[in-house]
Design an enzyme around this catalytic site. Sequence first.
Site, mmCIF file in Angstrom:
data_model
loop_
_atom_site.group_PDB
_atom_site.id
_atom_site.type_symbol
_atom_site.label_atom_id
_atom_site.label_comp_id
_atom_site.label_asym_id
_atom_site.label_seq_id
_atom_site.Cartn_x
_atom_site.Cartn_y
_atom_site.Cartn_z
ATOM 1 N N LYS A 1 -88.626 7.500 -49.884
ATOM 2 C CA LYS A 1 -89.677 8.159 -49.081
ATOM 3 C C LYS A 1 -89.142 9.039 -47.964
ATOM 4 O O LYS A 1 -89.738 10.062 -47.649
ATOM 5 C CB LYS A 1 -90.644 7.114 -48.522
ATOM 6 N N ARG B 1 -97.435 -5.527 -39.925
ATOM 7 C CA ARG B 1 -97.845 -4.292 -40.575
ATOM 8 C C ARG B 1 -98.742 -4.745 -41.731
ATOM 9 O O ARG B 1 -99.704 -5.461 -41.495
ATOM 10 C CB ARG B 1 -96.634 -3.432 -40.996
HETATM 11 C C1 LIG Z 1 -90.024 2.066 -46.066
HETATM 12 C C2 LIG Z 1 -90.226 0.832 -46.846
HETATM 13 C C3 LIG Z 1 -89.146 0.192 -47.459
HETATM 14 C C4 LIG Z 1 -87.716 0.662 -47.285
HETATM 15 O O1 LIG Z 1 -87.325 0.470 -45.956
HETATM 16 P P1 LIG Z 1 -85.805 0.754 -45.495
HETATM 17 O O2 LIG Z 1 -85.736 0.209 -44.123
HETATM 18 O O3 LIG Z 1 -85.637 2.238 -45.538
HETATM 19 O O4 LIG Z 1 -84.904 0.070 -46.443
HETATM 20 C C5 LIG Z 1 -89.396 -0.927 -48.233
HETATM 21 N N1 LIG Z 1 -90.642 -1.414 -48.375
HETATM 22 C C6 LIG Z 1 -91.715 -0.837 -47.787
HETATM 23 C C7 LIG Z 1 -93.070 -1.436 -47.977
HETATM 24 C C8 LIG Z 1 -91.553 0.305 -47.010
HETATM 25 O O5 LIG Z 1 -92.612 0.878 -46.432
#
Ligand SMILES: *Cc1c(COP(=O)(O)O)cnc(C)c1O
Length: 356
Positions: free
Chosen positions: A35, A130
């Site tokens: 992302k 969250r």
């Molecule tokens: C962004 C995200 C991740 C990845 O997070 P990192 O800290 O970049 O490894 C994994 N799971 C969810 C639900 C996320 O929003």
Amino acid sequence: MSARATVTVDLGKITENTRAIVDALGGRDVIGVTKVTCGSPEIALAMLAGGASGLADSRLENVARMRAVGITAPIWLLRSPVPALADDTVRVIDVSLQSEIVTVRALDAAAAAHGAKHGIVAMVDLGDLREGVMPEELPRFLEAVMALEHIDIVGIGTSLTCYGAIVPTGDNLGELVALASVAEKQVGHPLVVSGGMSSSLDALVAGELPEGVTNLRIGESILLGVSTVTRQPILGLHTDVITLTAPIIECMRKPSKPRGVSAQDAFGGRPTFEDRGVRRRAICAIGRQDVPPEGLVALDSRAQVLGASSDHLIVDVEDLPTPPRVGDTLTFVPNYSATLRLFTSDYVDKVFTPAG
Ligand SMILES: *Cc1c(COP(=O)(O)O)cnc(C)c1O
């Protein structure tokens, strides 16, 4: 030497970082998270080459970009869609992370219309506040989902160190594993236990990652090589996978303290300046529209980012052995928020090496 600000991504290092994490996790699945790069297909493919068993992104537009180049690997949707996007979701997504039954019902109806099944990971909130149902609500949520014919409950998962800055530990991840074993009895089949994101690698290093965690979703540690708990290098990963070069449009020696009556800068801040005498400063053609200057560190530690307005980045270059000239470039390593903004900016070129 590019005339435009350019992000350069070393795809070989992405593959190596992914491989190192896969190996360190000893048999657990790694889902490569794209992302922060707006779903860059080049990066997705480099993660798969390093052993990622699937990909994940938060936005359907990014997933469409990956599907458009023919990526058929499983793709997870990290941010739940609104129910109105259920149809778009089931078309391109294999597994989505879910916590609201109204959305899962919309996905069920959309999957039924396609004669398909859609997988979900039921998200549990373990304190980071969250997404995710509260732990005591999980059985009721699963019961409601089990009534839906076109939804497969693939696993349960959690997110940590995102909003509440809560660190993954043997305690909260142990709670996830315990919830999973109860949930497996309820649903009658084994579940993926998706124990978080990059921050859970710290739990691994500390020996606190429970055996029962079978899956992690990893973005930042693959791309930046750092722990998201300490922001220090972790597992010996490459920390220079992504770099920014920006061209210099002015380079002059000037006082380090502004002169005149002080009010607000372009963004309403009231900056303060240390008087370091006259110093050579370069202005690079990039600004806050493309990147937060706080998130950039010069690759040559003798140069120092001072700040930026919308379109001008100011860098102290007094201590460089040869003064840079107009048209030269300076190189920076971006942190997570800088990487996110750089990939989102259309004004910044993206270069992938080796070229595909
Ligand atoms: C962004 C995200 C991740 C990845 O997070 P990192 O800290 O970049 O490894 C994994 N799971 C969810 C639900 C996320 O929003």
